[in-house]
Motif scaffolding. Structure first.
Motif, PDB file in Angstrom:
ATOM      1  N   TYR A  62      -7.189   0.523   1.848  1.00 28.25           N
ATOM      2  CA  TYR A  62      -6.890   1.607   0.910  1.00 28.25           C
ATOM      3  C   TYR A  62      -8.101   2.524   0.842  1.00 28.25           C
ATOM      4  O   TYR A  62      -9.127   2.176   0.284  1.00 28.25           O
ATOM      5  CB  TYR A  62      -6.563   1.029  -0.473  1.00 28.25           C
ATOM      6  N   ARG A  63      -7.987   3.699   1.455  1.00 28.13           N
ATOM      7  CA  ARG A  63      -9.104   4.614   1.560  1.00 28.13           C
ATOM      8  C   ARG A  63      -8.714   6.002   1.063  1.00 28.13           C
ATOM      9  O   ARG A  63      -7.539   6.276   0.830  1.00 28.13           O
ATOM     10  CB  ARG A  63      -9.647   4.668   2.995  1.00 28.13           C
ATOM     11  N   GLU A  64      -9.702   6.862   0.933  1.00 27.46           N
ATOM     12  CA  GLU A  64      -9.460   8.160   0.300  1.00 27.46           C
ATOM     13  C   GLU A  64      -8.714   9.141   1.194  1.00 27.46           C
ATOM     14  O   GLU A  64      -7.895   9.925   0.709  1.00 27.46           O
ATOM     15  CB  GLU A  64     -10.797   8.793  -0.109  1.00 27.46           C
ATOM     16  N   ALA A  65      -9.037   9.169   2.464  1.00 20.82           N
ATOM     17  CA  ALA A  65      -8.523  10.221   3.336  1.00 20.82           C
ATOM     18  C   ALA A  65      -7.906   9.626   4.593  1.00 20.82           C
ATOM     19  O   ALA A  65      -8.207   8.502   4.990  1.00 20.82           O
ATOM     20  CB  ALA A  65      -9.659  11.181   3.715  1.00 20.82           C
TER      21      ALA A  65
ATOM     22  N   GLU B 275       0.493   7.690   3.303  1.00 15.46           N
ATOM     23  CA  GLU B 275      -0.108   8.344   2.146  1.00 15.46           C
ATOM     24  C   GLU B 275       0.414   7.704   0.868  1.00 15.46           C
ATOM     25  O   GLU B 275       1.627   7.492   0.710  1.00 15.46           O
ATOM     26  CB  GLU B 275       0.196   9.837   2.142  1.00 15.46           C
ATOM     27  N   VAL B 276      -0.494   7.367  -0.041  1.00 15.82           N
ATOM     28  CA  VAL B 276      -0.152   6.717  -1.297  1.00 15.82           C
ATOM     29  C   VAL B 276      -0.892   7.444  -2.425  1.00 15.82           C
ATOM     30  O   VAL B 276      -1.594   8.433  -2.198  1.00 15.82           O
ATOM     31  CB  VAL B 276      -0.535   5.217  -1.279  1.00 15.82           C
ATOM     32  N   ARG B 277      -0.743   6.943  -3.637  1.00  9.82           N
ATOM     33  CA  ARG B 277      -1.410   7.582  -4.769  1.00  9.82           C
ATOM     34  C   ARG B 277      -2.920   7.499  -4.622  1.00  9.82           C
ATOM     35  O   ARG B 277      -3.486   6.431  -4.410  1.00  9.82           O
ATOM     36  CB  ARG B 277      -0.964   6.921  -6.081  1.00  9.82           C
ATOM     37  N   ASP B 278      -3.584   8.642  -4.712  1.00 10.52           N
ATOM     38  CA  ASP B 278      -5.048   8.743  -4.637  1.00 10.52           C
ATOM     39  C   ASP B 278      -5.629   8.189  -3.339  1.00 10.52           C
ATOM     40  O   ASP B 278      -6.739   7.649  -3.325  1.00 10.52           O
ATOM     41  CB  ASP B 278      -5.710   8.038  -5.824  1.00 10.52           C
ATOM     42  N   GLY B 279      -4.884   8.333  -2.244  1.00 14.85           N
ATOM     43  CA  GLY B 279      -5.465   7.904  -0.990  1.00 14.85           C
ATOM     44  C   GLY B 279      -4.441   7.620   0.090  1.00 14.85           C
ATOM     45  O   GLY B 279      -3.296   8.066   0.031  1.00 14.85           O
ATOM     46  N   TRP B 280      -4.884   6.877   1.081  1.00 14.51           N
ATOM     47  CA  TRP B 280      -4.056   6.471   2.212  1.00 14.51           C
ATOM     48  C   TRP B 280      -4.254   4.973   2.447  1.00 14.51           C
ATOM     49  O   TRP B 280      -5.331   4.436   2.184  1.00 14.51           O
ATOM     50  CB  TRP B 280      -4.466   7.213   3.488  1.00 14.51           C
ATOM     51  N   VAL B 281      -3.226   4.322   2.954  1.00 12.19           N
ATOM     52  CA  VAL B 281      -3.339   2.938   3.408  1.00 12.19           C
ATOM     53  C   VAL B 281      -3.154   2.933   4.914  1.00 12.19           C
ATOM     54  O   VAL B 281      -2.127   3.376   5.431  1.00 12.19           O
ATOM     55  CB  VAL B 281      -2.295   2.015   2.746  1.00 12.19           C
ATOM     56  N   ARG B 282      -4.183   2.468   5.611  1.00 12.17           N
ATOM     57  CA  ARG B 282      -4.089   2.323   7.058  1.00 12.17           C
ATOM     58  C   ARG B 282      -4.290   0.857   7.399  1.00 12.17           C
ATOM     59  O   ARG B 282      -4.862   0.099   6.614  1.00 12.17           O
ATOM     60  CB  ARG B 282      -5.129   3.180   7.772  1.00 12.17           C
ATOM     61  N   SER B 283      -3.839   0.456   8.583  1.00  5.49           N
ATOM     62  CA  SER B 283      -3.880  -0.966   8.943  1.00  5.49           C
ATOM     63  C   SER B 283      -4.454  -1.153  10.336  1.00  5.49           C
ATOM     64  O   SER B 283      -3.731  -1.414  11.307  1.00  5.49           O
ATOM     65  CB  SER B 283      -2.475  -1.582   8.855  1.00  5.49           C
TER      66      SER B 283
END
Length: 410
Positions: free
Chosen positions: A287-290, A314-322
């Motif tokens: 879970y990161r900002e950009a 894209e999620v609330r207040d950031g992005w989730v990448r894997s």
């Protein structure tokens, strides 16, 4: 360098030298700097990497005499260089010369195959600034019941390739892994950051806001929390770097993990790194900002690349990448991924309230054993741990020698 260096307050070399010579043995630094000057004066187009690395190693050895007094270390280093060149004063003009230019007087710039090489003084000043700042962060954060690992360029390029904020290219980040018992520790972590004077207040508020989102929506013991905080914003002057020379701001990049996340990355469920016992690949949400990049590139011990699409949402207040923790290909070759690369070379444990040095040491042994196993199967191939790191070209040669052995000269 305990006060601002200004046009009205230069440091006299003769005043600093007696203290310098009593504090540490600077002979190797002075001689290697002189050798670089001579190499340039003789018509050499570029100082060899090994010579630049020897200079960095000599500075690292001297720094042990300064016991966290990085401001004085910085001043003494610049004084030693100035005395070699028979300068009488360390003033803004000389500071700028060392910061912006390499030792031959040629503007520092790009080295083929890597990022911009910093000037001689730039690498010294920026390394000392980050060592000072990580010490302050450690003092503020060790009360949060956490452990902190220094990773990134400050782990493989001290006094060698640490860049400041100039020439349109961002300064080198200060990269930390912070291990917390559980996600609720993010709020005390934010309080600790707020107590560090060089941290931008609005970034701490943003950290706290995203921490609350993480705790309510992503706290599943399987996700990393990442955040960047600006250090030394314009409103907070840094006495080690005069405004006239360069902007002082740079980024602190924090990756927060709980013990289950760390154990998953380090594959502690099995005594060896093998597909049969650990699985063919592992990924972890971050879970990161950009938004970061569309590709998840990993490398094996033979420097072969495996590219996969990086899944990002894209999620609330950031992005989730894997990104991948690791990957096995069809030939049973091992590719350390984004997270495991943070432990290559071995990270510097800055504070450790959770005794995480034990599982890290076990993982480092497993990684070395995996390399030996593959070398047995692929006995004519050149295999190295450093080949598996995306930033390998930025490693100081001494780091490569320590990590890979005698055959990794640069």
């Amino acid at each position: 360098m305990t006060s601002y260096l200004t046009a009205e307050q230069p440091h006299r070399v003769a005043d600093v030298l007696p203290v310098l010579t009593q504090r540490a043995e600077w002979g190797a630094v002075r001689m290697l700097f002189s050798q670089q000057l001579q190499q340039g004066d003789s018509g050499g187009q570029r100082v060899p990497n090994l010579l630049m690395d020897a200079f960095a190693v000599a500075l690292e050895q001297v720094s042990a005499c300064y016991a966290m007094d990085w401001e004085t270390m910085c001043l003494h280093a610049l004084t030693a260089l100035a005395d070699v060149q028979r300068a009488e004063y360390i003033d803004l003009e000389l500071f700028q010369k060392y910061y912006e230019f390499d030792i031959r007087g040629v503007a520092s710039g790009m080295v083929p195959g890597s990022r911009r090489r910093p000037g001689t003084g730039e690498a010294i000043v920026e390394t000392c600034r980050r060592l000072r700042d990580v010490h302050r962060l450690s003092a503020a954060l060790r009360r949060t019941g956490s452990s902190g690992l220094l990773i990134g360029s400050m782990n493989y390029g001290r006094y060698y390739n640490i860049r400041g904020n100039r020439d349109g290219e961002g300064a080198s980040d200060l990269d930390l892994i912070v291990v917390l018992d559980d996600a609720t520790g993010l709020l005390p972590l934010a309080d600790g950051l707020a107590n560090v004077p060089c941290v931008r207040r609005s970034d701490v508020d943003r950290f706290r806001q995203r921490a609350e989102v993480f705790m309510s929506e992503f706290d599943d013991s399987r996700t990393v929390f990442s955040h960047k905080v600006q250090l030394w914003p314009d409103c907070v002057p840094d006495p080690m770097l005069p405004r006239e020379i360069a902007a002082a701001d740079y980024l602190l990049s924090i990756h927060v993990m709980t013990p289950p996340v760390l154990r998953y990355i380090l594959v502690d469920s099995t005594p060896e790194l093998a597909r049969e016992t650990s699985g063919g690949r592992r990924t972890l949400p971050d879970y990161r900002e950009a938004q970061h990049d569309r590709w998840d590139d990993v490398y094996d011990f033979a420097a072969r690349q495996d590219r996969a699409v990086l899944h990002e949402v894209e999620v609330r207040d950031g992005w989730v990448r894997s990104p991948r923790c690791y990957h096995f290909d069809d030939d049973d070759c091992y590719f350390p991924g984004f997270y495991q690369s943070m432990f290559i070379p071995g990270p510097n444990l800055v504070w450790d309230d959770r005794a995480i040095h034990f599982p890290i040491a076990v993982f480092r042994n497993k990684l070395a054993q995996r390399l030996r196993d593959e070398a047995t199967r692929r006995r004519h191939a050149m295999l190295r741990q450093s080949f598996a790191h995306v930033r390998r070209d930025d490693f100081a040669p001494s780091v490569l020698r320590t990590l890979d052995g005698a055959y990794s000269g640069s």
